[in-house]
Design an enzyme around this catalytic site. Structure first.
Site, short mmCIF file in Angstrom:
data_model
loop_
_atom_site.label_atom_id
_atom_site.label_comp_id
_atom_site.label_asym_id
_atom_site.label_seq_id
_atom_site.Cartn_x
_atom_site.Cartn_y
_atom_site.Cartn_z
N LEU A 197 43.29 -16.53 -24.81
CA LEU A 197 41.93 -16.53 -24.28
C LEU A 197 41.98 -17.11 -22.87
O LEU A 197 42.63 -18.13 -22.65
CB LEU A 197 41.02 -17.41 -25.14
CG LEU A 197 40.10 -16.74 -26.16
CD1 LEU A 197 39.28 -17.80 -26.89
CD2 LEU A 197 39.19 -15.72 -25.52
N ASP A 198 41.31 -16.47 -21.92
CA ASP A 198 41.29 -16.99 -20.54
C ASP A 198 40.78 -18.42 -20.52
O ASP A 198 39.99 -18.83 -21.37
CB ASP A 198 40.38 -16.12 -19.67
CG ASP A 198 40.92 -14.69 -19.51
OD1 ASP A 198 42.13 -14.51 -19.66
OD2 ASP A 198 40.10 -13.79 -19.25
N SER A 199 41.20 -19.18 -19.52
CA SER A 199 40.75 -20.57 -19.42
C SER A 199 39.23 -20.67 -19.29
O SER A 199 38.63 -21.64 -19.76
CB SER A 199 41.44 -21.26 -18.23
OG SER A 199 41.15 -20.58 -17.02
N ALA A 219 37.13 -18.77 -20.73
CA ALA A 219 36.50 -18.26 -21.95
C ALA A 219 36.51 -19.31 -23.05
O ALA A 219 37.26 -20.27 -23.01
CB ALA A 219 37.22 -17.00 -22.42
N ARG A 221 37.52 -8.30 -19.00
CA ARG A 221 37.32 -8.36 -17.55
C ARG A 221 37.46 -6.98 -16.91
O ARG A 221 36.69 -6.60 -16.02
CB ARG A 221 38.32 -9.34 -16.92
CG ARG A 221 37.99 -10.80 -17.19
CD ARG A 221 39.04 -11.71 -16.57
NE ARG A 221 40.32 -11.63 -17.25
CZ ARG A 221 41.51 -11.68 -16.66
NH1 ARG A 221 41.59 -11.77 -15.34
NH2 ARG A 221 42.62 -11.63 -17.37
#
Length: 350
Positions: free
Chosen positions: A120-122, A124, A256
């Site tokens: 998971l992106d930072s 998110a 994204r």
């Protein structure tokens, strides 16, 4: 036994106190106070018993930690990367079990494996599936399984990272875009489609992440479009310039890129403002994701027991036998799986 010993110590203290109280005439000389050395010895003995009991308790926790095996979910907040969060989880578990400790250094080693199944992106938040023990072997299935997200996109701005953490690279008008316009193009992004991954991603080139190369200022070519699957896609809310999407997709899909592509399809541009993973495989954010205050050995054991019933029968794990913890030291094998097969990172710590 501990209670009885404590009672003995308490009783001795009370007798000492009474002995120090002045007696009536004629009997005071016959009464002797407990020597200070005896009281000191009792205190040392009590401290030794407490320390011994603490070591036994830690050993029991270590046994339980080493026996944990399966898959569970944690709640990842905004801020840390998935790897940083996993490291925090590992440190909390090792600290609770009192491991590694100096007195265990001559014992044989036992490896604790822990990893997550899908970055998971930072920026998110949401469900992060974690494998522990033999459960790490199940993480590949978590990567290829379905995931569900709630994404808030912002029209009119493009960034180099495709989300709000990046530098704005382009701005375009969006004032003529309607809710019907957005709903009308969503079908193009549903089903089996081709998608170009973001440059800022965990995908690799020559063994290094594209995001790392980009941060160094190196020139990075976009990866070719690859097949991905979107099971469902709907517009939940539109309040220009913001729009909210509910997305269910397969492994290797980038929200994204989806939001950026939607902006382009609308003759504008867009980036992700907020992203929440609400489900991964059978694990949901509301029902299964453990918040950080529940990252304890006991809570995780309960979660593993509960979550085992959610997994397909072919992935179910047999309960492993607990090891003799007082004969072991924990080292930790820390596993992160990439979104593409064959690009696993393994980091060992002790």
């Amino acid at each position: 036994m501990a209670a009885a010993q404590a009672a003995v110590v308490s009783s001795s203290s009370l007798e000492t106190d009474r002995a120090l109280v002045p007696e009536t005439a004629g009997t005071g000389a016959a009464t002797a106070a407990t020597p200070p050395a005896t009281a000191a010895a009792a205190a040392v003995a009590a401290a030794a018993r407490t320390g011994s009991e603490a070591r036994v308790s830690k050993a029991a926790l270590a046994t339980k930690l080493l026996s944990l095996s399966g898959v569970f979910a944690v709640h990842k907040p905004k801020g840390p990367t998935s790897a940083e969060l996993l490291n925090r989880l590992k440190e909390k578990l090792l600290a609770e079990a009192g491991m590694p400790s100096p007195e265990w250094t001559k014992r044989k080693k036992q490896t604790l494996k822990i990893g997550h199944g899908g970055t998971l992106d930072s920026a998110a938040r949401g469900v992060l599936v974690v494998g522990i023990g033999r459960g790490t072997k199940m993480l590949t299935s978590m990567l290829s399984g379905s995931k569900r997200y709630i994404a808030i996109g912002e029209l009119g701005k493009a960034t180099d990272t495709l989300d709000s953490t990046g530098k704005v690279t382009e701005e375009k008008p969006y004032d003529k875009i309607t809710q019907e316009d957005i709903e009308g193009i969503l079908q193009k992004f549903t089903g089996n489609i081709m998608q170009v991954p973001p440059l800022y991603s965990a995908l690799k080139k020559d063994g290094q992440r594209l995001s790392t190369l980009m941060k160094r200022g190196e020139v990075v070519e976009a990866k070719p479009a690859r097949p991905v699957t979107v099971y469902s896609l709907s517009l939940q809310k539109f309040q220009p310039p913001f729009f909210t999407l509910d997305v269910e997709c397969g492994g290797g899909f980038y929200i994204r890129s989806l939001v950026s592509d939607i902006g382009k399809e609308l003759s504008s541009c867009a980036n992700v403002l907020e992203l929440t993973r609400t489900k991964q495989g059978p694990f949901t954010l509301e029902e299964h994701a453990l918040p950080e205050d529940k990252w304890t050995i006991d809570d995780i054991a309960q979660s593993l027991e509960h979550c085992s019933s959610l997994l397909p029968a072919e992935l179910a794990l047999k309960k492993s036998k607990p090891e003799e913890s007082n004969e072991q030291v924990l080292s930790c094998e820390y596993i992160t799986l990439s979104e593409t097969k064959g690009e696993d990172d393994v980091i060992k710590t002790s």
